[in-house]
Design a protein around this motif. Structure first.
Motif, PDB file in Angstrom:
ATOM      1  N   VAL A 104     -58.643  97.190 -22.704  1.00  0.00           N
ATOM      2  CA  VAL A 104     -58.870  96.000 -22.216  1.00  0.00           C
ATOM      3  C   VAL A 104     -58.167  95.882 -20.827  1.00  0.00           C
ATOM      4  N   ALA A 105     -58.953  95.442 -19.865  1.00  0.00           N
ATOM      5  CA  ALA A 105     -58.510  95.259 -18.607  1.00  0.00           C
ATOM      6  C   ALA A 105     -57.645  94.202 -18.236  1.00  0.00           C
ATOM      7  N   ALA A 106     -56.612  94.428 -17.664  1.00  0.00           N
ATOM      8  CA  ALA A 106     -55.504  93.390 -17.273  1.00  0.00           C
ATOM      9  C   ALA A 106     -55.827  92.834 -15.688  1.00  0.00           C
ATOM     10  N   HIS A 107     -56.066  91.543 -15.774  1.00  0.00           N
ATOM     11  CA  HIS A 107     -56.286  91.277 -14.345  1.00  0.00           C
ATOM     12  C   HIS A 107     -55.076  90.593 -13.627  1.00  0.00           C
ATOM     13  N   GLU A 108     -54.149  90.157 -14.250  1.00  0.00           N
ATOM     14  CA  GLU A 108     -52.936  89.578 -13.421  1.00  0.00           C
ATOM     15  C   GLU A 108     -51.848  89.423 -14.459  1.00  0.00           C
ATOM     16  N   GLY A 109     -50.559  89.266 -14.069  1.00  0.00           N
ATOM     17  CA  GLY A 109     -49.498  88.915 -14.821  1.00  0.00           C
ATOM     18  C   GLY A 109     -48.705  87.957 -13.995  1.00  0.00           C
ATOM     19  N   PHE A 110     -48.137  86.759 -14.584  1.00  0.00           N
ATOM     20  CA  PHE A 110     -47.441  85.845 -13.882  1.00  0.00           C
ATOM     21  C   PHE A 110     -46.511  85.046 -14.841  1.00  0.00           C
ATOM     22  N   GLU A 111     -45.774  84.309 -14.255  1.00  0.00           N
ATOM     23  CA  GLU A 111     -44.840  83.420 -15.095  1.00  0.00           C
ATOM     24  C   GLU A 111     -45.351  81.889 -14.905  1.00  0.00           C
ATOM     25  N   ALA A 112     -45.554  81.282 -15.973  1.00  0.00           N
ATOM     26  CA  ALA A 112     -45.746  79.773 -15.916  1.00  0.00           C
ATOM     27  C   ALA A 112     -44.809  78.974 -16.904  1.00  0.00           C
ATOM     28  N   GLY A 113     -44.028  78.082 -15.940  1.00  0.00           N
ATOM     29  CA  GLY A 113     -43.052  77.275 -17.023  1.00  0.00           C
ATOM     30  C   GLY A 113     -41.956  78.195 -17.511  1.00  0.00           C
ATOM     31  N   GLY A 114     -41.649  79.291 -17.041  1.00  0.00           N
ATOM     32  CA  GLY A 114     -40.627  80.058 -17.746  1.00  0.00           C
ATOM     33  C   GLY A 114     -41.389  81.130 -18.874  1.00  0.00           C
ATOM     34  N   THR A 115     -42.477  81.069 -19.000  1.00  0.00           N
ATOM     35  CA  THR A 115     -43.253  81.789 -20.051  1.00  0.00           C
ATOM     36  C   THR A 115     -43.846  83.003 -19.459  1.00  0.00           C
ATOM     37  N   PRO A 116     -43.944  84.183 -19.645  1.00  0.00           N
ATOM     38  CA  PRO A 116     -44.838  85.311 -19.071  1.00  0.00           C
ATOM     39  C   PRO A 116     -46.147  85.158 -19.584  1.00  0.00           C
ATOM     40  N   LEU A 148     -50.302  87.140 -19.382  1.00  0.00           N
ATOM     41  CA  LEU A 148     -50.926  88.314 -19.013  1.00  0.00           C
ATOM     42  C   LEU A 148     -52.436  87.688 -18.969  1.00  0.00           C
ATOM     43  N   VAL A 149     -53.333  87.817 -17.889  1.00  0.00           N
ATOM     44  CA  VAL A 149     -54.689  87.466 -17.952  1.00  0.00           C
ATOM     45  C   VAL A 149     -55.247  88.684 -18.321  1.00  0.00           C
ATOM     46  N   MET A 150     -56.247  88.860 -19.167  1.00  0.00           N
ATOM     47  CA  MET A 150     -56.798  89.884 -19.764  1.00  0.00           C
ATOM     48  C   MET A 150     -58.503  89.637 -19.857  1.00  0.00           C
ATOM     49  N   ALA A 151     -59.193  90.718 -19.756  1.00  0.00           N
ATOM     50  CA  ALA A 151     -60.544  90.380 -19.911  1.00  0.00           C
ATOM     51  C   ALA A 151     -60.848  90.151 -21.442  1.00  0.00           C
ATOM     52  N   TYR A 152     -61.922  89.220 -21.718  1.00  0.00           N
ATOM     53  CA  TYR A 152     -62.217  88.759 -23.126  1.00  0.00           C
ATOM     54  C   TYR A 152     -63.181  89.947 -23.768  1.00  0.00           C
ATOM     55  N   MET A 189     -64.656  83.049 -10.684  1.00  0.00           N
ATOM     56  CA  MET A 189     -64.790  84.411 -10.740  1.00  0.00           C
ATOM     57  C   MET A 189     -66.076  85.022 -11.528  1.00  0.00           C
ATOM     58  N   ASP A 190     -66.514  83.846 -12.298  1.00  0.00           N
ATOM     59  CA  ASP A 190     -67.774  84.361 -13.059  1.00  0.00           C
ATOM     60  C   ASP A 190     -67.683  85.153 -14.192  1.00  0.00           C
ATOM     61  N   ARG A 191     -66.359  85.203 -14.912  1.00  0.00           N
ATOM     62  CA  ARG A 191     -65.955  85.978 -16.046  1.00  0.00           C
ATOM     63  C   ARG A 191     -65.305  85.269 -16.796  1.00  0.00           C
ATOM     64  N   LEU A 192     -65.148  85.889 -18.178  1.00  0.00           N
ATOM     65  CA  LEU A 192     -64.482  85.136 -19.224  1.00  0.00           C
ATOM     66  C   LEU A 192     -63.071  85.903 -19.634  1.00  0.00           C
ATOM     67  N   ASP A 193     -61.987  85.096 -19.502  1.00  0.00           N
ATOM     68  CA  ASP A 193     -60.807  85.959 -19.555  1.00  0.00           C
ATOM     69  C   ASP A 193     -60.055  85.145 -20.577  1.00  0.00           C
ATOM     70  N   VAL A 194     -58.933  85.970 -21.169  1.00  0.00           N
ATOM     71  CA  VAL A 194     -57.853  85.193 -22.110  1.00  0.00           C
ATOM     72  C   VAL A 194     -56.644  85.398 -21.400  1.00  0.00           C
ATOM     73  N   LEU A 195     -55.851  84.169 -22.089  1.00  0.00           N
ATOM     74  CA  LEU A 195     -54.483  84.337 -21.679  1.00  0.00           C
ATOM     75  C   LEU A 195     -53.524  84.796 -22.820  1.00  0.00           C
ATOM     76  N   LYS A 196     -52.560  85.839 -22.472  1.00  0.00           N
ATOM     77  CA  LYS A 196     -51.767  86.281 -23.509  1.00  0.00           C
ATOM     78  C   LYS A 196     -50.530  85.707 -23.124  1.00  0.00           C
ATOM     79  N   LEU A 197     -49.773  84.772 -23.885  1.00  0.00           N
ATOM     80  CA  LEU A 197     -48.358  84.151 -23.884  1.00  0.00           C
ATOM     81  C   LEU A 197     -47.330  84.561 -24.648  1.00  0.00           C
ATOM     82  N   MET A 198     -46.217  84.975 -24.119  1.00  0.00           N
ATOM     83  CA  MET A 198     -45.050  85.580 -24.721  1.00  0.00           C
ATOM     84  C   MET A 198     -44.531  84.386 -25.528  1.00  0.00           C
ATOM     85  N   ASN A 199     -44.080  84.552 -26.981  1.00  0.00           N
ATOM     86  CA  ASN A 199     -43.618  83.566 -27.857  1.00  0.00           C
ATOM     87  C   ASN A 199     -42.256  83.055 -27.244  1.00  0.00           C
ATOM     88  N   PRO A 200     -42.363  81.649 -27.005  1.00  0.00           N
ATOM     89  CA  PRO A 200     -41.190  81.060 -26.369  1.00  0.00           C
ATOM     90  C   PRO A 200     -39.902  81.404 -26.916  1.00  0.00           C
TER      91      PRO A 200
END
Length: 81
Positions: free
Chosen positions: A40-52, A54-58, A1-12
């Motif tokens: 900060v713009a949030a692009h998407e939220g999902f769950e991976a391996g049971g961990t929430p 949040l994909v956010m703009a860098y 998508m030609d942008r730099l994003d960050v992933l915010k993970l919930m503490n397990p």
């Protein structure tokens, strides 16, 4: 998508608590509805391996917590900036 994003993970350790698991869902919903240059713009939220996830703009620069730790409490003007 030609942008730099960050992933915010919930503490397990918190992900297993029902009340805490609702927090990322509320955050994704709230941030997704907001459009403002100071939020900060949030692009998407999902769950991976049971961990929430949040994909956010860098955003370049220090976070507020780090800034306060380095410079002690901020003045009103600097805090608003």
């Amino acid at each position: 998508m030609d942008r730099l994003d960050v992933l915010k993970l919930m503490n397990p350790r918190l992900a297993g608590k029902a009340a805490q698991r609702q927090r990322p869902e509320r955050e994704v919903g709230a941030v997704a509805r907001l459009r403002h240059p100071n939020i900060v713009a949030a692009h998407e939220g999902f769950e991976a391996g049971g961990t929430p996830v949040l994909v956010m703009a860098y955003v370049e620069g220090a976070d507020l917590d780090s800034l306060v730790r380095q410079q002690d409490p901020l003045g009103v003007r600097q805090g608003c900036d």
